[in-house]
Design a protein around this motif. Sequence first.
Motif, PDB file in Angstrom:
ATOM      1  N   ASN A 165       0.811  -1.220   0.000  1.00 15.49           N
ATOM      2  CA  ASN A 165       0.000   0.000   0.000  1.00 15.49           C
ATOM      3  C   ASN A 165       0.846   1.272   0.000  1.00 15.49           C
ATOM      4  O   ASN A 165       0.325   2.358   0.269  1.00 15.49           O
ATOM      5  CB  ASN A 165      -0.931  -0.001   1.221  1.00 15.49           C
ATOM      6  N   GLN A 166       2.123   1.136  -0.314  1.00 14.24           N
ATOM      7  CA  GLN A 166       3.030   2.283  -0.349  1.00 14.24           C
ATOM      8  C   GLN A 166       3.343   2.644  -1.801  1.00 14.24           C
ATOM      9  O   GLN A 166       3.942   1.832  -2.522  1.00 14.24           O
ATOM     10  CB  GLN A 166       4.325   1.954   0.393  1.00 14.24           C
ATOM     11  N   PRO A 167       2.970   3.838  -2.257  1.00 18.02           N
ATOM     12  CA  PRO A 167       3.233   4.217  -3.656  1.00 18.02           C
ATOM     13  C   PRO A 167       4.718   4.231  -4.001  1.00 18.02           C
ATOM     14  O   PRO A 167       5.091   3.927  -5.133  1.00 18.02           O
ATOM     15  CB  PRO A 167       2.631   5.618  -3.767  1.00 18.02           C
ATOM     16  N   LYS A 168       5.553   4.572  -3.028  1.00 18.38           N
ATOM     17  CA  LYS A 168       7.000   4.628  -3.252  1.00 18.38           C
ATOM     18  C   LYS A 168       7.699   3.684  -2.282  1.00 18.38           C
ATOM     19  O   LYS A 168       7.182   3.392  -1.202  1.00 18.38           O
ATOM     20  CB  LYS A 168       7.526   6.049  -3.034  1.00 18.38           C
ATOM     21  N   ASP A 181       9.113   4.094  -7.731  1.00 21.37           N
ATOM     22  CA  ASP A 181       7.717   3.669  -7.764  1.00 21.37           C
ATOM     23  C   ASP A 181       7.639   2.212  -7.317  1.00 21.37           C
ATOM     24  O   ASP A 181       8.413   1.367  -7.787  1.00 21.37           O
ATOM     25  CB  ASP A 181       7.141   3.812  -9.169  1.00 21.37           C
ATOM     26  N   TYR A 185       2.409  -1.844  -5.462  1.00 25.31           N
ATOM     27  CA  TYR A 185       1.301  -0.952  -5.118  1.00 25.31           C
ATOM     28  C   TYR A 185       0.212  -0.950  -6.193  1.00 25.31           C
ATOM     29  O   TYR A 185      -0.977  -1.041  -5.897  1.00 25.31           O
ATOM     30  CB  TYR A 185       1.852   0.460  -4.901  1.00 25.31           C
ATOM     31  N   THR A 186       0.623  -0.843  -7.435  1.00 21.27           N
ATOM     32  CA  THR A 186      -0.332  -0.808  -8.535  1.00 21.27           C
ATOM     33  C   THR A 186       0.411  -1.099  -9.834  1.00 21.27           C
ATOM     34  O   THR A 186       1.642  -1.010  -9.889  1.00 21.27           O
ATOM     35  CB  THR A 186      -1.022   0.572  -8.632  1.00 21.27           C
ATOM     36  N   THR A 188       0.455   0.337 -13.651  1.00 24.30           N
ATOM     37  CA  THR A 188      -0.003   1.417 -14.523  1.00 24.30           C
ATOM     38  C   THR A 188       0.092   0.953 -15.975  1.00 24.30           C
ATOM     39  O   THR A 188       1.163   0.564 -16.442  1.00 24.30           O
ATOM     40  CB  THR A 188       0.844   2.681 -14.332  1.00 24.30           C
ATOM     41  N   GLN A 220     -10.258   5.654  -6.677  1.00 24.13           N
ATOM     42  CA  GLN A 220      -9.072   5.614  -5.824  1.00 24.13           C
ATOM     43  C   GLN A 220      -9.162   4.431  -4.863  1.00 24.13           C
ATOM     44  O   GLN A 220     -10.215   4.149  -4.294  1.00 24.13           O
ATOM     45  CB  GLN A 220      -8.956   6.918  -5.025  1.00 24.13           C
TER      46      GLN A 220
END
Length: 568
Positions: A165-168, A181, A185-186, A188, A220
């Motif tokens: 859950n940490q974007p970075k 990145d 987390y995700t 893209t 989101q």
Amino acid sequence: MLLLSLFGTVVLFAAAANSYAITGPTGGVDVNSGQRPFRQEISSLQNSGPAWDLYILAFQKFTQTDQAQQLSYYQVAGVHGRPYISWDGVNGNYQAGYCTHGSILFPTWHRPYLSLFEQIIYSNAQQIAATYPSATVAQYQAAATTLRIPYWDWARNATMPDVTNQPKITINTPTGAQLIDNPLYTYTFHPRPSTSDFPTSESAITKYPNTVRYPNSAGQSQPNLVNQQLQANAAGLRNLVYSLITTVSNYAQFSNTGYGAGRTGTYNSLENVHNYIHSFVGNGGHMYAPQQYVPYSAFDPIFWLHHANIDRFFAIWQAVYYQSGFTTQQADSAGTFTNRPGGSENVNTPLTPFHSNQANALYTSQNALSTRNFGYTYPDVVDWGTTPAALSANVKTTVNNMYGPNAPKRRRALDTNTHYQYFVNIKYDSTPLSEPLQIHFFVGPVPPNPSSWATAATLAGTFPAGSHTDNTQVGQVALTDALDGVQIPNLSPKHVIPYLKANLNYRVQKPDDTPLDNKDVPGLKVAVVGQLVKQAASAGQFPKYGPFEEFPDATPNIVGGLKPGQTM
């Protein structure tokens, strides 16, 4: 073009170059003893130093690969479902992904799939390790040799790993510490999929630029709500996992939610416990999208952590029941990209599109059953230098320590050695469902506000009713932990069944929390079942279980509930 037809599977091979051989990583494997590296729980890998750095950097490189490439993250994730295109020269005739759900192939198909992912991560890690400075290159190359993908044991740690859950994330790269990145987390999309790959009519998530979890109206992610729902179901999930491994010795019954004809007593399965995590993490996002979850789930990076744990449970089950073979055949009502809907599947059905060599030989369950064939194992299954019987006892000890009840009193024991446990068996027709639903079961009052159903104090468990297959599906919710907190003398049926008759309820919701009438779940049937449990004689043994009993007197007042004189 070469056509191969086996057991309801029609495989069209394009006249192309050599196929991509999935062998799994080979580093750190002793071919003589069978010793091989572990897939570690993510919290352990995170503390491993160089191995963690390499895993994150290798994953990042994977996600950055041109989406037009066969070995890109986009195309490998797309094997599971959308965009419904051929991979590695294996063509199909049907509007579906290659993945097998509601199918006897569910555990075995995902094994080479995970190994494909792992093989790419491993290859990337070798390349990255070689670029570290001379002072640390040997250390990183050694770590790369034994690197395997991690798993998330949500049955013990029922919150998403913080790192997902940490974007970075800060990683020691070949040029020093850098904030990058976070690939966990995700994902893209680059570029966003075309409408032919991701039809906008199918789901709102097809318009999102990246993967999301339990999204709000703005698209989101809401990880706090994911974790609240996981925590609300933590005790029940652990109970289901323990019950599955300790009571179900038949492979077909263990394997999937579509197997019904030979099922006895319990409606639990590996696919049943698997579905819970898709539902809680996705809840309208890619892991559990509106309309259906299968086509988009593998694009979320947490998919791979979740499925590595499902494969681990499969490996644990195999070690415990080493004398139980894969001998059953089952019709797959839904079918896949290559498998005809309604076709029969068995141990020799090709696991498309996964090749075991460069000469177009496809894996079957026969040669995908052993983790040895893919160069990994788990800390729970150390299967070298021992006998199958000794391994089974060792694994039973591990399962008891990790997932078993702490003590008989936790189950309102009838005496020092025995207690009862209870579940809700669930059956429904997935064919008419236009989207997946959540069915919340309560032991006690139902909150008036639907937004609080998923985390209510009286919640026993939330069952995910998926719309991904075209047949009758079965599943199970655990009741025992919810009953532990009610005011009855003990958990014998004479106390529990009247209490459930007065207090067992359920409610139905869409992924966006919109409530539905209980009658809106097609063909829904629910039944309370229970069994007597005798405490295990030793740490290396499982409890002794009595036969499952149906209790129709518990459910005459609820929609779809079993009535006296009826059976499921």
